[in-house]
Design an enzyme around this catalytic site. Sequence first.
Site, PDB file in Angstrom:
ATOM      1  N   SER A 150       0.862  -1.193   0.000  1.00 20.24           N
ATOM      2  CA  SER A 150       0.000   0.000   0.000  1.00 20.24           C
ATOM      3  C   SER A 150       0.890   1.230   0.000  1.00 20.24           C
ATOM      4  CB  SER A 150      -0.859   0.014   1.260  1.00 20.24           C
ATOM      5  OG  SER A 150      -1.448   1.283   1.441  1.00 20.24           O
ATOM      6  N   TYR A 170      -2.628  -1.263  10.363  1.00 19.78           N
ATOM      7  CA  TYR A 170      -2.661  -1.439   8.905  1.00 19.78           C
ATOM      8  C   TYR A 170      -1.418  -0.798   8.276  1.00 19.78           C
ATOM      9  CZ  TYR A 170      -4.221  -1.193   4.051  1.00 19.78           C
ATOM     10  OH  TYR A 170      -4.306  -1.328   2.685  1.00 19.78           O
ATOM     11  N   LYS A 174       1.806  -2.736   6.373  1.00 22.28           N
ATOM     12  CA  LYS A 174       2.178  -2.548   4.966  1.00 22.28           C
ATOM     13  C   LYS A 174       3.666  -2.180   4.855  1.00 22.28           C
ATOM     14  CE  LYS A 174      -1.730  -3.671   3.074  1.00 22.28           C
ATOM     15  NZ  LYS A 174      -1.843  -4.869   2.238  1.00 22.28           N
TER      16      LYS A 174
HETATM   17  P1  NDP Z   1     -11.390  -5.953  -0.066  1.00 21.42           P
HETATM   18  O1  NDP Z   1     -11.689  -5.603   1.350  1.00 21.42           O
HETATM   19  O2  NDP Z   1     -12.300  -5.481  -1.146  1.00 21.42           O
HETATM   20  O3  NDP Z   1     -11.210  -7.551  -0.209  1.00 21.42           O
HETATM   21  C1  NDP Z   1     -10.385  -8.254   0.663  1.00 21.42           C
HETATM   22  C2  NDP Z   1     -10.150  -9.620   0.092  1.00 21.42           C
HETATM   23  O4  NDP Z   1      -9.223 -10.333   0.924  1.00 21.42           O
HETATM   24  C3  NDP Z   1     -11.409 -10.468   0.029  1.00 21.42           C
HETATM   25  O5  NDP Z   1     -11.381 -11.227  -1.147  1.00 21.42           O
HETATM   26  C4  NDP Z   1     -11.290 -11.378   1.248  1.00 21.42           C
HETATM   27  O6  NDP Z   1     -11.999 -12.632   1.116  1.00 21.42           O
HETATM   28  C5  NDP Z   1      -9.784 -11.611   1.266  1.00 21.42           C
HETATM   29  N1  NDP Z   1      -9.299 -12.005   2.586  1.00 21.42           N
HETATM   30  C6  NDP Z   1      -9.316 -11.281   3.731  1.00 21.42           C
HETATM   31  N2  NDP Z   1      -8.805 -11.997   4.746  1.00 21.42           N
HETATM   32  C7  NDP Z   1      -8.453 -13.203   4.235  1.00 21.42           C
HETATM   33  C8  NDP Z   1      -7.887 -14.378   4.787  1.00 21.42           C
HETATM   34  N3  NDP Z   1      -7.571 -14.459   6.080  1.00 21.42           N
HETATM   35  N4  NDP Z   1      -7.670 -15.420   3.963  1.00 21.42           N
HETATM   36  C9  NDP Z   1      -7.985 -15.359   2.648  1.00 21.42           C
HETATM   37  N5  NDP Z   1      -8.526 -14.274   2.073  1.00 21.42           N
HETATM   38  C10 NDP Z   1      -8.766 -13.207   2.857  1.00 21.42           C
HETATM   39  O7  NDP Z   1      -9.895  -5.442  -0.293  1.00 21.42           O
HETATM   40  P2  NDP Z   1      -9.285  -4.484  -1.415  1.00 21.42           P
HETATM   41  O8  NDP Z   1      -9.555  -5.035  -2.750  1.00 21.42           O
HETATM   42  O9  NDP Z   1      -9.640  -3.087  -1.100  1.00 21.42           O
HETATM   43  O10 NDP Z   1      -7.723  -4.626  -1.081  1.00 21.42           O
HETATM   44  C11 NDP Z   1      -6.939  -5.665  -1.610  1.00 21.42           C
HETATM   45  C12 NDP Z   1      -5.507  -5.447  -1.152  1.00 21.42           C
HETATM   46  O11 NDP Z   1      -5.076  -4.147  -1.543  1.00 21.42           O
HETATM   47  C13 NDP Z   1      -5.341  -5.487   0.371  1.00 21.42           C
HETATM   48  O12 NDP Z   1      -4.103  -6.064   0.702  1.00 21.42           O
HETATM   49  C14 NDP Z   1      -5.352  -4.026   0.753  1.00 21.42           C
HETATM   50  O13 NDP Z   1      -4.703  -3.776   1.975  1.00 21.42           O
HETATM   51  C15 NDP Z   1      -4.604  -3.426  -0.418  1.00 21.42           C
HETATM   52  N6  NDP Z   1      -4.849  -2.002  -0.619  1.00 21.42           N
HETATM   53  C16 NDP Z   1      -6.120  -1.535  -0.817  1.00 21.42           C
HETATM   54  C17 NDP Z   1      -6.331  -0.185  -1.002  1.00 21.42           C
HETATM   55  C18 NDP Z   1      -7.678   0.401  -1.226  1.00 21.42           C
HETATM   56  O14 NDP Z   1      -7.779   1.648  -1.278  1.00 21.42           O
HETATM   57  N7  NDP Z   1      -8.732  -0.384  -1.379  1.00 21.42           N
HETATM   58  C19 NDP Z   1      -5.208   0.775  -0.975  1.00 21.42           C
HETATM   59  C20 NDP Z   1      -3.920   0.172  -0.776  1.00 21.42           C
HETATM   60  C21 NDP Z   1      -3.759  -1.178  -0.601  1.00 21.42           C
HETATM   61  P3  NDP Z   1     -13.579 -12.720   1.513  1.00 21.42           P
HETATM   62  O15 NDP Z   1     -14.332 -11.989   0.438  1.00 21.42           O
HETATM   63  O16 NDP Z   1     -13.865 -14.169   1.533  1.00 21.42           O
HETATM   64  O17 NDP Z   1     -13.709 -12.047   2.851  1.00 21.42           O
END
Ligand code: NDP
Length: 263
Positions: A150, A170, A174
């Site tokens: 991130s 968080y 990261k």
């Molecule tokens: P979402 O919250 O939309 O989705 C999270 C995903 O991670 C889901 O598919 C969820 O599965 C899965 N997940 C969470 N915990 C677990 C676990 N223990 N085991 C397996 N799968 C898991 O996230 P984003 O798309 O927003 O973010 C994706 C990545 O990008 C993350 O690492 C986030 O920190 C990073 N990021 C996001 C930003 C943003 O602005 N959105 C900015 C910078 C970084 P399920 O649906 O089954 O819960």
Amino acid sequence: MATQGFVIDLSNKCIVVTGGNRGIGFEMSKAVAKAGANVAIIYRSSKNAPDVADNISKEYKVKAKAYQCDVSDAEKVNKTFEVIERELGPITGVIANAGVSVVKPAIDLTTEDFNKVYNVNVLGVFNTARAAAKHWINMKHGGSIVITSSMSSRIINQSALQKPLTQVFYNSSKGAVTNLTKGLAAEWAPYNIRVNALSPGYVNTDQTSGSAKEVLEYQAKTTLLGRFAEPEEMTGQAMLLLSDYATYMTGAEYFVDGGKLVW
Ligand code: NDP
């Protein structure tokens, strides 16, 4: 167009995407499938993940399958990788993308909150990367691992407007995962396993949808492009890193943040 002729072809590849059923991961899953790769979508609990995979499979005519697996459980991750290999073919790349946050003032954070964030964002990424590397080292072939970090690995992404809703676990997780990326890249370079971090700015997903309107406006205003990213805008860098155009790219962190120079 300047990009004419520059085609990323991932046919004959099999890519694992953790958190590949929604948000940024979902767009990653579609992008790799569109480029011809089979895709294994790892999810934690979303009931519709198998349907998401089926739809991708039908639309892009590749093998796509959803695998329920908590990435914080190392043994389960290793076993899931074995099943994926059997069902979808040799894994050639991984997008370790699953991530979570706890939004709370630091003073109120608990050990449970710490474990919740670090078990996914750091340990979960490590488990995922190691499952792939173990296999590749045994098979004596390389591979590419893309880790979703991130912009908050570099900046404490809080404005005065966000008080008291902060997310220090968080942000620090990261920072940790970016450094983990560099350590793994160093250790596995002799095996031709490339490890890179992709660091998004503010992206329009479930993770950010709960933010207050003023926070969203502030975030957009302090980004050079003046807006958030849509999740599909994260896919280009990941696709490049997974492709044969990236054979000299490892140990780096690539910011895809719309120019987040102030905060
Ligand atoms: P979402 O919250 O939309 O989705 C999270 C995903 O991670 C889901 O598919 C969820 O599965 C899965 N997940 C969470 N915990 C677990 C676990 N223990 N085991 C397996 N799968 C898991 O996230 P984003 O798309 O927003 O973010 C994706 C990545 O990008 C993350 O690492 C986030 O920190 C990073 N990021 C996001 C930003 C943003 O602005 N959105 C900015 C910078 C970084 P399920 O649906 O089954 O819960």
